[in-house]
Each structure stands twice: as C-alpha cells, then as structure tokens.
Design an enzyme around this catalytic site. Sequence first.
Site, PDB file in Angstrom:
ATOM      1  N   ASP A  73       0.795  -1.230   0.000  1.00 18.06           N
ATOM      2  CA  ASP A  73       0.000   0.000   0.000  1.00 18.06           C
ATOM      3  C   ASP A  73       0.827   1.281   0.000  1.00 18.06           C
ATOM      4  O   ASP A  73       0.474   2.273   0.673  1.00 18.06           O
ATOM      5  CB  ASP A  73      -0.987  -0.009   1.166  1.00 18.06           C
ATOM      6  CG  ASP A  73      -2.226  -0.834   0.820  1.00 18.06           C
ATOM      7  OD1 ASP A  73      -2.583  -0.873  -0.371  1.00 18.06           O
ATOM      8  OD2 ASP A  73      -2.822  -1.416   1.740  1.00 18.06           O
ATOM      9  N   ASP A 124      -7.651  -3.721  -4.643  1.00 18.10           N
ATOM     10  CA  ASP A 124      -7.306  -2.414  -4.067  1.00 18.10           C
ATOM     11  C   ASP A 124      -6.003  -1.869  -4.660  1.00 18.10           C
ATOM     12  O   ASP A 124      -5.804  -0.661  -4.746  1.00 18.10           O
ATOM     13  CB  ASP A 124      -7.120  -2.499  -2.544  1.00 18.10           C
ATOM     14  CG  ASP A 124      -8.074  -3.436  -1.841  1.00 18.10           C
ATOM     15  OD1 ASP A 124      -8.553  -4.387  -2.476  1.00 18.10           O
ATOM     16  OD2 ASP A 124      -8.323  -3.234  -0.645  1.00 18.10           O
ATOM     17  N   GLY A 157     -10.267 -16.964  -7.068  1.00 21.46           N
ATOM     18  CA  GLY A 157     -10.629 -15.732  -6.388  1.00 21.46           C
ATOM     19  C   GLY A 157     -11.137 -16.042  -4.990  1.00 21.46           C
ATOM     20  O   GLY A 157     -11.920 -16.973  -4.802  1.00 21.46           O
ATOM     21  N   THR A 179     -12.246 -14.013  -1.114  1.00 18.31           N
ATOM     22  CA  THR A 179     -12.440 -12.709  -0.469  1.00 18.31           C
ATOM     23  C   THR A 179     -11.623 -12.627   0.810  1.00 18.31           C
ATOM     24  O   THR A 179     -11.288 -13.646   1.431  1.00 18.31           O
ATOM     25  CB  THR A 179     -13.921 -12.436  -0.160  1.00 18.31           C
ATOM     26  OG1 THR A 179     -14.075 -11.019  -0.011  1.00 18.31           O
ATOM     27  CG2 THR A 179     -14.404 -13.152   1.101  1.00 18.31           C
ATOM     28  N   ARG A 192     -16.566  -2.037  -1.377  1.00 15.13           N
ATOM     29  CA  ARG A 192     -15.363  -1.202  -1.530  1.00 15.13           C
ATOM     30  C   ARG A 192     -14.407  -1.795  -2.562  1.00 15.13           C
ATOM     31  O   ARG A 192     -13.726  -1.063  -3.283  1.00 15.13           O
ATOM     32  CB  ARG A 192     -14.664  -0.969  -0.192  1.00 15.13           C
ATOM     33  CG  ARG A 192     -13.676   0.162  -0.293  1.00 15.13           C
ATOM     34  CD  ARG A 192     -13.312   0.813   1.017  1.00 15.13           C
ATOM     35  NE  ARG A 192     -12.601  -0.034   1.935  1.00 15.13           N
ATOM     36  CZ  ARG A 192     -13.131  -0.583   3.024  1.00 15.13           C
ATOM     37  NH1 ARG A 192     -14.396  -0.388   3.335  1.00 15.13           N
ATOM     38  NH2 ARG A 192     -12.401  -1.338   3.823  1.00 15.13           N
ATOM     39  N   SER A 209     -17.904 -12.069   8.714  1.00 14.46           N
ATOM     40  CA  SER A 209     -18.958 -12.961   8.218  1.00 14.46           C
ATOM     41  C   SER A 209     -18.431 -14.391   8.360  1.00 14.46           C
ATOM     42  O   SER A 209     -17.222 -14.584   8.525  1.00 14.46           O
ATOM     43  CB  SER A 209     -19.313 -12.635   6.759  1.00 14.46           C
ATOM     44  OG  SER A 209     -18.703 -13.535   5.876  1.00 14.46           O
TER      45      SER A 209
HETATM   46  N1  GLY Z   1      -7.428  -1.404   1.089  1.00 16.61           N
HETATM   47  C1  GLY Z   1      -8.054  -1.986   2.224  1.00 16.61           C
HETATM   48  C2  GLY Z   1      -9.463  -1.586   2.374  1.00 16.61           C
HETATM   49  O1  GLY Z   1     -10.053  -1.010   1.488  1.00 16.61           O
HETATM   50  O2  GLY Z   1      -9.996  -1.857   3.440  1.00 16.61           O
END
Ligand code: GLY
Length: 391
Positions: free
Chosen positions: A104, A164, A222, A224, A236, A355
């Site tokens: 990040d 992200d 994929g 989550t 998001r 969840s």
């Molecule tokens: N990039 C981590 C989030 O959106 O929580």
Amino acid sequence: MQTKESLLKYEKITTAELEKARDRAVELIKRNIDKFTHYFPDSNSVNNFYPQTENVEWTTGFWTGEVWLAYECTRDSKLKEVGDIHVKSFMKRIVEKIDVNHHDMGFLYSPSCVAAYELTGNEEGKKAALLAADNLMSRFQEKGQFFQAWGELGAVDNYRLIIDCLLNMPLLFWASNVTKDPKYAEKATTHIITAMNYVIRPDNSTYHTYFFNKETGEPMRGVTCQGNRDGSAWSRGQAWGIYGSALSYKYLRNTEYVEIFRRLTDYFLANLPSDLIPYWDFDFNDGSNEPRDSSSLAITICGMLEMAKYVEKEEAEYYTQVAKILLKALVERCAVTNPKISNGILLHGTYARASVNNPCSNRGVDECNTWGDYFYMEALMRLTTDWKLYW
Ligand code: GLY
C-alpha cells in the site's frame, strides 16, 4: 436495485450545496489539526471519534491528503506547515521501514508526499515517495506477474494480488515520470493487465483477491478477505475497481479499461439501495440490517468524475450527473455537520465486517474512516475546483 432511469430521477447536488459541503469539510479538518499534527487519526473512528495513532497501517496518507486538499482551498500557511511535518514522518517511516512490508505504498505516499512535491515543490516528499515506489517494486512476483499485496514475499498463503492495489499503481507511473526510468511504469502496466484479467467476473462483479500458483504462476482462484463471501461483491472492492480502471485508462489509454470501468460501474449503480448509500457488500440491499459503507460511494464518485474526462460528451454528462446525485446522498445522509458528534467528515463507513465466510473481525463498523473522509473531500474538490490529481 436501480436502473439508469430510476437513478436519474434523484435530485442532483447544486453548486451552492457543493461549496457549502466543501467549506464545512475544510472547517472540520482545521478543527482537528492540532490533535493530528504529530500523530495521525487511526484508520477508523470509535463511536465516531478518531483516536490518535503513530504513522502506521495503510491509511495515514489519507489524513495528510485531506490537509493538502484543505490547503489548496485556503492557502492557509498553518496547513502547509502540518503537511510538511507529515512529510518528515513519512520519510522516517520509509527509511526506517516502519510497517511498510505490504503493497500500500500508493495509498500512503501519493496523497501525502507526491501531493507535497507537486503542490509545493517539497523535495523531501519527492525523495520519500520514490523510496516508497522502490519498496513497492520489491513486491513484484515474476511468477504470475503481479504485486503481492500482503505478507512475507513468496508465502503460499499470500501468493495473491488484491483489487485495491490498482490505486497503488499511480505512484509507479509518477516515479517513472519523475526519474525518467520506465521500470516502474512497466511493472505497473504488467500488474494492471494481470489484475484486470482475473478479478472481474462475467456478471461484472469483482473478486477481492486472486491467488496464483507460486511455482508456475498459473492463476488459481478468487477469494475474499473483506467481502461477505468469495463470490460476492464487496462494495469497496468494486469501488477500488471502478476508480482503478479510470486511473489505469488515464495512464495507459487502453480502451479496454473504459469498457471495464463501464461494466464495474453499471454493477455498482444497479445494486444501490433506495437511499443510495451502499451496504458493505452487494449481497445486501433494502431491508437488510447490515451496515453501510459510505466510503465505497465516495471512491466510486471520484472514479466516475475521473472517467468523465475521457469519454464522449453524452457519456461524460451521464457520469457527472450521477456523481452529483450520489454526492447529494452522501452530503445529506453521511456528512458530519456538527463537530460535537464526530471528529471525522463522513459517517457510516465500514472498515471490516465479520462474516462466516471471511477471516475478518468487526472493525470500524458504522464509523468514519480516513479514506472515506479523504475521497469525499476529493469528490467535492473535483466538482468545485480545477483539481489536479494526487494519484
Ligand atoms: N485497502 C483496504 C481496504 O479497502 O480496506
């Protein structure tokens, strides 16, 4: 559920309302400046108030980004002083490698140090952002051709990309531009191609993360991390995909990314509830008691306003009108109007919701979060000024 027709029936925000909301956000930022000069707000509020934190996690750059946005509005020298103090903190963080063992770097260094350099010529900001770009480059995996998001490099249980990360790529395009060394942009381009190939599902929803075989680089599955289940659309994540595809188009001018943007945006808009504030995952809609994630709407609005710069007039007009409709909903339903109830700017975000199908614990549920505040403010700036991107 929404259709294009139902969505366009909602009221749009007016210029006067936009300016009022922006000026209110600037005032809220200024109120908090002393508390968050030598400390940062934590990623999310607790009972709507941010505690102080050191410069750690992936989220501190958003607060510095808010300070720069407020500086752009006011040219208040105190805000610049605080932004410069933060740049020193970000330099220390990257030099001493404090909590930078992840991808990040863009979220951290674009709205803080790139912004400081581009807005004010802060050379320390430029150096820190280039070090952050180098740090991100070290996470590129040749087998699979992607930036590994989290964890020890090469670890099988983290051999994956996440959607992200599309927002971390502008830091690399910026680094190539500044250094004239194409290596950063080349790796960013490769990562974007890989991510776009695997995270988008045929129904236009998206996977949050995607695993690759560590030995062969073959795509695997994929999964989550923060969504409701592997096959659902974490709101998001979908929003990162929307803004990420607009930014990918900005840098690469590949029309495939316009098409991907349209598909992801259509899905996001179609699944909005009647009050237009998305639930944290698109498994939920009107009638659910699950929490909302206002930040996903703020990110999506910024993505639509970015893409409106590149598409033909009629389509640009559509995205701009919808952005104004969605921003009105955020201003009316989520914006903080009274500093006694919160030291944030945008209420009703969700950082992580537990969840049975994800590994999360509840965190920042129905709270402010720093990226929600930042992208809300960015959206207001986009619609009230000739704002130049930090991304
Ligand atoms: N990039 C981590 C989030 O959106 O929580």
